[in-house]
Design a protein around this motif. Sequence first.
Motif, PDB file in Angstrom:
ATOM      1  N   LYS A  64       0.412   4.233  -0.665  1.00  0.00           N
ATOM      2  CA  LYS A  64      -0.129   5.457  -0.093  1.00  0.00           C
ATOM      3  C   LYS A  64      -0.007   5.496   1.424  1.00  0.00           C
ATOM      4  N   ARG A 100       4.959  13.042  -5.114  1.00  0.00           N
ATOM      5  CA  ARG A 100       4.443  11.687  -5.259  1.00  0.00           C
ATOM      6  C   ARG A 100       3.065  11.742  -5.882  1.00  0.00           C
ATOM      7  N   ARG A 157       0.830  -1.187   0.000  1.00  0.00           N
ATOM      8  CA  ARG A 157       0.000   0.000   0.000  1.00  0.00           C
ATOM      9  C   ARG A 157       0.873   1.248   0.000  1.00  0.00           C
ATOM     10  N   ASN A 212       0.078   9.127  -5.633  1.00  0.00           N
ATOM     11  CA  ASN A 212      -0.354   7.858  -5.038  1.00  0.00           C
ATOM     12  C   ASN A 212      -1.246   7.053  -5.981  1.00  0.00           C
ATOM     13  N   ASP A 213      -1.906   7.722  -6.896  1.00  0.00           N
ATOM     14  CA  ASP A 213      -2.721   6.979  -7.872  1.00  0.00           C
ATOM     15  C   ASP A 213      -1.837   6.165  -8.814  1.00  0.00           C
ATOM     16  N   ASN A 219       1.243   5.126  -7.781  1.00  0.00           N
ATOM     17  CA  ASN A 219       2.213   4.414  -6.934  1.00  0.00           C
ATOM     18  C   ASN A 219       3.646   4.836  -7.251  1.00  0.00           C
ATOM     19  N   SER A 268       0.833  11.297   2.548  1.00  0.00           N
ATOM     20  CA  SER A 268      -0.178  12.035   1.787  1.00  0.00           C
ATOM     21  C   SER A 268       0.430  13.009   0.794  1.00  0.00           C
TER      22      SER A 268
END
Length: 122
Positions: free
Chosen positions: A30, A72, A28, A74-75, A77, A54
Motif C-alpha cells: 500500500k 488496485r 508494504r 490494497n487489502d 496486495n 492510494s
Amino acid sequence: QVHLVESGGGSVQAGGSLRLSCEASGGRFKDFAVAWFRQAPGKEYEFLAGVTFSGANRHYASSVRGRFTISRDNDKNTAYLQMNSLKPKDTAVYYCAADYTGGDTVRMFDYWGQGTQVTVSS
C-alpha cells in the motif's frame, strides 16, 4: 523488498479482453505506486498505465487510454490491468512494477514481476 507475480496473460482474438493481475508479497504494497509496462519482441519497454499508492490517481499512455484500466486492491496486495478491445499490436510480455515514487519510465521502478505473455490474433 517487494516480490511481484503477474498472472492472467494468454491468447485472445482481436477485440477481446483480458485482465492481468499483479500480486505483491514481502513488503508494504500500500506504500508503493504501481505501473504496467510491456515489451514486444525487438522493442523497448513501453509504459502503459500507473496508479498511485492510494489508487486515487491514475495515468495512461495514449496508446491504451480508453481501452485499458489500471486499478488496485490494497487489502489483497494486488494490482490489475483490465484490457479491452485488444489489437494484434498489443501482443507483448506485460510486466508490473512498483516503487515508492512511481513514474512512467523503467528506471523509476526498482521492483518488477517476471512478466506474462499476451498474444492477440487477428
